[in-house]
Design a protein around this motif. Structure first.
Motif, PDB file in Angstrom:
ATOM      1  N   LEU A   4      -5.568   0.234 -97.368  1.00 38.71           N
ATOM      2  CA  LEU A   4      -5.416   1.618 -96.939  1.00 38.71           C
ATOM      3  C   LEU A   4      -6.160   2.550 -97.869  1.00 38.71           C
ATOM      4  O   LEU A   4      -6.179   2.355 -99.076  1.00 38.71           O
ATOM      5  CB  LEU A   4      -3.939   2.011 -96.921  1.00 38.71           C
ATOM      6  N   SER A  41      -1.840  -0.119-100.934  1.00 40.31           N
ATOM      7  CA  SER A  41      -1.127  -1.317-101.402  1.00 40.31           C
ATOM      8  C   SER A  41      -2.039  -2.528-101.502  1.00 40.31           C
ATOM      9  O   SER A  41      -1.562  -3.631-101.782  1.00 40.31           O
ATOM     10  CB  SER A  41       0.037  -1.626-100.451  1.00 40.31           C
ATOM     11  N   PHE A  45       2.224  -6.015 -99.610  1.00 40.86           N
ATOM     12  CA  PHE A  45       3.167  -5.130 -98.952  1.00 40.86           C
ATOM     13  C   PHE A  45       4.067  -4.499-100.013  1.00 40.86           C
ATOM     14  O   PHE A  45       4.469  -5.160-100.969  1.00 40.86           O
ATOM     15  CB  PHE A  45       4.047  -5.898 -97.962  1.00 40.86           C
ATOM     16  N   GLU A 362       3.982   1.350 -94.022  1.00 38.26           N
ATOM     17  CA  GLU A 362       3.236   1.620 -95.252  1.00 38.26           C
ATOM     18  C   GLU A 362       3.910   2.784 -95.980  1.00 38.26           C
ATOM     19  O   GLU A 362       4.485   3.687 -95.369  1.00 38.26           O
ATOM     20  CB  GLU A 362       1.778   1.984 -94.941  1.00 38.26           C
TER      21      GLU A 362
END
Length: 372
Positions: A4, A41, A45, A362
């Protein structure tokens, strides 16, 4: 897993001017801007199953530590870079075991406290040394023979004291007040007041064939500060202040023009069918609810959030979300509708309010920048 990028979504600046409460009539000028950010991240996760309920800020507020009990490990999130930078392996059991915590606290000198329901564990900043405190089973001096501590422990910001409700050992009777235990010598000091007696009216108990099957739990929020501790209930538009210098308790009550000041007590709390318990929970969910207090050190103001049923759409409920602002002496200054999720981790950093948001599993934050 996809990587991300940091995302900023700038919302419209909202401003308002409203009068203060009856004790202070001058105008209160207040405006804010909203940004939304996502944490990178990488290929991993971040544990969000408990909504960051096992998260805690570092003393300088530059890092967020989030405990994942399923692995187990301690995730380190850099709030300056907005990315996951480390994952520290931990043990649930053994000489360095965390147990099964309900909360995580990091003291001003960097100690980690994993807080459970029957004990809490203190780790040094390196996470290589641990102390175990079992005040539920190893009663500290200062309690009467028929008294015990409750199941909630709250660590002071300096890590030198722990606060816990105390009262009758019989779990069905309400607690008497709050105890402060100094960890250096395990000395205990009592602050008696009636909050637990008042919240007892909201506890629902389910009996099947005359035997207790389940009982609801009334959360009491505790917000430790340097010389005082704020104690409040989600049922009341009030706060109790434990003055640690004078060993006294101050009780402040407030009035809201936007919500009720007290949650209604259910008409029936002794129940004999599961569906009756569900009906009570549904009713309580529609009543007013008050959050813990949050202190903005930079602007010397307290924030508290509340919510109450606005309308129902079929079987769905829509709540109005309210922000109330207080000065450093906890005098009410202002209240208004405010676009924030009532639940989830919130904290002030550099005068800005950060509020956890789950964006497609997220980690994200909504950041409010204020102008007073």
């Amino acid at each position: 897993m996809k990587r991300l990028n940091l995302i900023f979504l700038l919302a419209i600046c909202i401003s308002c001017t409203k009068s203060r409460d009856e004790t202070a009539q001058e105008e209160f000028n207040f405006s804010y801007r909203i940004d939304t950010v996502l944490v990178d991240s990488g290929e991993d996760f971040i544990y969000l199953r408990r909504g960051l309920g096992l998260g805690a800020l570092s003393p300088d507020k530059k890092q967020l530590y989030n405990f994942n009990p399923d692995v187990p490990r301690l995730e380190v999130i850099d709030l300056e870079q907005m990315k996951l930078v480390d994952q520290k392996p931990m043990d649930l059991e053994g000489p360095l075991g965390t147990g099964f915590p309900r909360a995580l606290k990091i003291s001003e000198d960097g100690k980690f406290f994993f807080v459970g329901f029957t004990d809490f564990r203190e780790f040094d900043p390196t996470l290589q040394e641990r102390k175990l405190y079992r005040f539920r089973t190893e009663k500290p001096e200062g309690l009467e023979e028929n008294e015990a501590l409750g199941e909630e422990f709250f660590i002071s910001n300096n890590g030198n004291q722990v606060f816990a409700p105390y009262g009758p050992e019989n779990g069905e009777e309400p607690k008497t007040g709050m105890a402060m235990i100094t960890l250096e010598d395990l000395s205990l000091k009592k602050f008696p007041f009636d909050l637990w007696q008042r919240t007892q009216n909201y506890i629902a108990s389910l009996y099947i064939d005359g035997k207790l099957q389940s009982r609801s739990f009334e959360q009491v929020d505790v917000y430790p500060m340097e010389s005082q501790v704020l104690v409040s209930s989600h049922n009341f538009n009030e706060v109790y202040l434990l003055d640690l210098e004078s060993d006294s308790v101050i009780h402040k009550t407030y009035h809201s023009e936007l919500t009720a000041d007290t949650k209604k007590v259910p008409g029936r709390t002794t129940l004999d069918a599961p569906e009756q318990m569900r009906e009570v929970f549904t009713q309580m969910n529609e009543e007013v609810d008050f959050s813990n207090f949050y202190f903005d050190e930079q602007n010397q103001k307290f924030f508290r959030f509340s919510r109450e049923l606005d309308r129902k759409i079929g079987d769905s409920t829509v709540h109005k979300q309210i922000l109330t602002i207080f000065d450093q002496d906890l005098n009410q200054l202002h209240e208004e509708n405010f676009p924030i999720d009532y639940f989830g981790l919130k904290f002030f950093k550099d005068g800005k309010l950060w509020s956890f948001v789950n964006v497609d599993d997220e980690l994200g934050f909504i950041i409010f920048t204020f102008d007073y």
